[in-house]
Design a protein around this motif. Structure first.
Motif, mmCIF file in Angstrom:
data_model
loop_
_atom_site.group_PDB
_atom_site.id
_atom_site.type_symbol
_atom_site.label_atom_id
_atom_site.label_comp_id
_atom_site.label_asym_id
_atom_site.label_seq_id
_atom_site.Cartn_x
_atom_site.Cartn_y
_atom_site.Cartn_z
ATOM 1 N N LYS A 3 51.486 -60.273 -20.735
ATOM 2 C CA LYS A 3 52.641 -61.075 -21.144
ATOM 3 C C LYS A 3 52.272 -62.493 -21.553
ATOM 4 O O LYS A 3 53.140 -63.252 -21.970
ATOM 5 C CB LYS A 3 53.710 -61.161 -20.039
ATOM 6 N N THR A 4 51.005 -62.884 -21.378
ATOM 7 C CA THR A 4 50.661 -64.252 -21.772
ATOM 8 C C THR A 4 50.706 -64.372 -23.297
ATOM 9 O O THR A 4 51.004 -65.426 -23.831
ATOM 10 C CB THR A 4 49.270 -64.658 -21.261
ATOM 11 N N THR B 110 52.870 -62.925 -25.224
ATOM 12 C CA THR B 110 54.281 -63.181 -25.533
ATOM 13 C C THR B 110 54.611 -64.642 -25.269
ATOM 14 O O THR B 110 55.303 -65.286 -26.038
ATOM 15 C CB THR B 110 55.172 -62.285 -24.663
ATOM 16 N N ARG B 111 54.075 -65.149 -24.168
ATOM 17 C CA ARG B 111 54.363 -66.547 -23.843
ATOM 18 C C ARG B 111 53.782 -67.474 -24.910
ATOM 19 O O ARG B 111 54.433 -68.434 -25.327
ATOM 20 C CB ARG B 111 53.788 -66.893 -22.483
ATOM 21 N N ARG C 40 53.348 -66.765 -27.917
ATOM 22 C CA ARG C 40 54.165 -66.629 -29.130
ATOM 23 C C ARG C 40 55.471 -67.422 -29.029
ATOM 24 O O ARG C 40 56.116 -67.670 -30.035
ATOM 25 C CB ARG C 40 54.465 -65.149 -29.406
#
Ligand SMILES: Nc1ncnc2c1ncn2[C@@H]1O[C@H](COP(=O)(O)OP(=O)(O)OP(=O)(O)O)[C@@H](O)[C@H]1O
Ligand SMILES: [Mg+2]
Lengths: 312, 288
Positions: free
Chosen positions: B124-125, B127-128, B130
């Motif tokens: 999920k990093t 996504t972060r 982004r």
């Protein structure tokens, strides 16, 4: 016009509408509580707001900057606490916050100061040199928040930030969010804890099946809706049909249930007619053993509006 | 630029702070070369024939014929310095296999890059990142630059260790070595990028890289020197082959223009992969 503005936003995932003609305005300085059952589309809204997902129809503006057209400009104004923990395991707490703050363009003393403040914000300053692999779930969640606030964003978006966090730290975080808000940060706060929304937010929006089903201040919401209070009375006798009928005929009472010795009366406002009820019961020589009034609060409102259902 | 630098630095930290990864990067090539050096006495037997050939070619060049590229088609065993005909050197098996190890290691670092991208997407990093004010292409570039740097450090390490500890002679032409390494690194990173566009599973990516690189190393003669003609033909159209042969030419002190015969296909491959990546990037759904 400052603030965040969702203008007729639609989002589909494979022909399945997840956000449906959403119109919502968050004024600068507000704290908006965004409520909704699982799968209502709350996170999807946030993801469109921060440019992760393309907007299928409509637009979102942040301080009048269109997310569709100038996403990078728009993203500079916001800080997002994602729903999932997104941190680097090989970095310490401080390094994690510093990394994200640097990506927002912070440098030098400002960087150091803001990172320290962000760590204090979530009460992790003492653990700043620890590798986060040693952190508990709750501590990671707190660090997750710190990474989103270090650059002092004008708009802070928090997607279920306090899951897994102990009550002490939660209160501290809520207080800190309030403090940030006083200093001028506008906040969108998504949570399933209605208590939190109650103490924190001055504006509440409820989303269900991607549609905005309620929006306004807490007071407005409660008054807008024709909701009822409930009075539970433990009585001495079993059902008395004459008494029940008379109760039902009362102007303000909308429903009466009488099971065994438990009487449940649904009415507009208990305050106004409690006297009447007690008088009526004594007339039939029914004595009251205990009495409990259930007030309408945000939770009942929420459950009512979303019919208490959660999607898959 | 700043974003790319920050992300690539983070990538370096990620690798060098995890000792198993650092160990693989630094110790594995060292061990490979060591094993080769232990077994090289066996290989010399294989090479005796080549060495004889070298001598005979040397005689033929001496007897008046113009030294041409054609006379060195058998570069990996033949060894004539076209510039200075007097100075004749042969490739030792250690040189041969060290060059092969270098190319294989560079290509394998692509696996590292691909895994790093996929892991980040899972953690999920990605996504972060982004959500921050930068483009997704910046994030990907940052990650690839980081891995390319790791790859560069590893290549330097291999060259250094092999020169100092095993007396491997990389030749006088640093430029051939440099260009070849850099191009191979670019190709390796671009392959990694394509793989992450196509697959999202770490397992699939592992199998892809292992199969791809081992087969390529094998058919280009990096494992066993004498292959059947068909295999050798296919093998002469692989990245591994071009990079490997170009390195050998560097070792044999060829002129850079001759090494171009192998460097140009490398450049072409890199360009092609880059263009496909630009097109492919638009079609990828990073929201998953
Ligand atoms: N990548 C995706 N592809 C297809 N459907 C998706 C995708 N992401 C989300 N959805 C669907 O969109 C809907 C809204 O999801 P979203 O994550 O916005 O809900 P939410 O309100 O944040 O729920 P929660 O309270 O559980 O976080 C869900 O029905 C989900 O199944
Ligand atoms: Mg959500």
């Amino acid at each position: 016009m400052s603030g965040i503005h969702f203008k007729d936003v639609i989002k589909r995932f494979d022909h399945h509408i997840v956000v449906d003609h959403l119109n919502l305005k968050i004024n600068q300085g507000d704290i908006l509580g965004l409520l909704g059952p699982n799968g209502a589309g709350k996170s999807t809204c946030i993801h469109m707001l921060c440019g992760l997902l393309p907007i299928d129809y409509g637009d979102i503006t942040i301080n009048d900057i269109s997310v569709k057209q100038h996403v990078l400009e728009a993203k500079k104004l916001i800080g997002v606490v994602p729903q999932h923990i997104a941190l680097y395991d090989h970095l310490s707490a401080e390094e994690n916050v510093t990394f994200f703050a640097k990506l927002y363009g912070l440098k030098g003393n400002q960087l150091k100061e803001n990172v320290a403040n962000a760590l204090q914000f979530v009460r992790l300053y003492d653990l700043r040199h620890e590798k986060i692999t040693r952190f508990s779930e709750g501590q990671k969640r707190r660090l997750n928040i710190a990474c989103a606030v270090a650059h002092n964003p004008a708009y802070l978006i928090m997607d279920e930030p306090t899951v897994c966090i102990d009550p002490q730290s939660r209160n501290h975080i809520l207080e800190s969010v309030k403090e940030l808000n006083k200093q001028g940060t506008t906040v969108i706060y998504i949570s399933h804890y209605i208590e939190e929304i109650k103490v924190l937010c001055n504006q509440i929006a409820i989303l269900d099946h991607g549609q905005l089903i309620a929006n306004g201040t807490k007071k407005e919401l409660l008054s807008q809706l024709d909701l009822h209070e409930k009075v539970y009375i433990q009585v001495s006798s079993l059902m008395n049909s004459a008494a029940k009928e008379e109760l039902e005929n009362h102007m303000q009472v909308s429903n009466v249930l009488w099971e065994n010795q438990q009487l449940e009366i649904t009415l507009q406002s208990a305050q106004l007619i409690l006297q009447d009820i007690l008088f009526l019961l004594s007339k039939y020589e029914i004595s009251v053993q205990s009495l409990h009034i259930e007030k309408v609060d945000l939770e009942t409102l929420f459950l009512n509006l979303t019919s208490g259902t959660s999607h898959q | 630029m700043r974003h790319i630098a920050l992300i690539s630095k983070n990538e370096l930290l990620q690798v060098f702070r995890s000792w198993p990864l650092a160990l693989i990067i630094f110790a594995l090539p060292f061990m490979l070369i060591f094993i080769i050096s232990m077994t090289s006495s066996v290989n010399i037997m294989i090479y005796e024939e080549g060495y004889v050939e070298t001598k005979s070619t040397m005689q033929s060049t001496h007897s008046g014929a113009e030294p041409t590229i054609a006379s060195t088609t058998n570069e990996n065993t033949l060894s004539i310095n076209e510039i200075n005909v007097e100075q004749v050197t042969a490739l030792s098996p250690l040189q041969y296999y060290t060059a092969s190890t270098l190319v294989t290691c560079i290509l394998f670092q692509g696996l590292g890059a691909a895994i790093s991208i996929i892991d980040e997407r899972k953690d999920k990093t990605f996504t972060r990142l982004r959500m921050l004010p930068m483009k997704t292409s910046t994030i990907l570039t940052g990650k690839l630059v980081g891995n390319a740097l790791i790859c560069l450090i590893q290549s330097l390490w291999i060259i250094m260790i092999s020169t100092l500890l095993f007396q491997v002679d990389w030749g006088q032409h640093i430029e051939i070595l440099t260009i070849t390494c850099l191009l191979t690194i670019c190709i390796s990173m671009l392959i990694a990028l394509h793989v992450t566009f196509l697959f999202q599973s770490v397992k699939v990516i592992y199998s892809f890289f292992y199969t791809f690189i081992i087969v390529m190393t094998f058919i280009s003669g990096g494992m066993i020197k004498d292959l059947s003609n068909q295999l050798e033909f296919i093998g002469s159209y692989t990245v591994h082959h071009w990079a490997f042969k170009s390195l050998l030419q560097g070792m044999l002190d060829y002129h850079i223009l001759e090494a171009m015969y192998h460097i140009i296909p490398l450049m072409g491959t890199a360009m092609m992969l880059y263009i496909i990546a630009l097109i492919g990037y638009r079609k990828v759904d990073f929201y998953k």
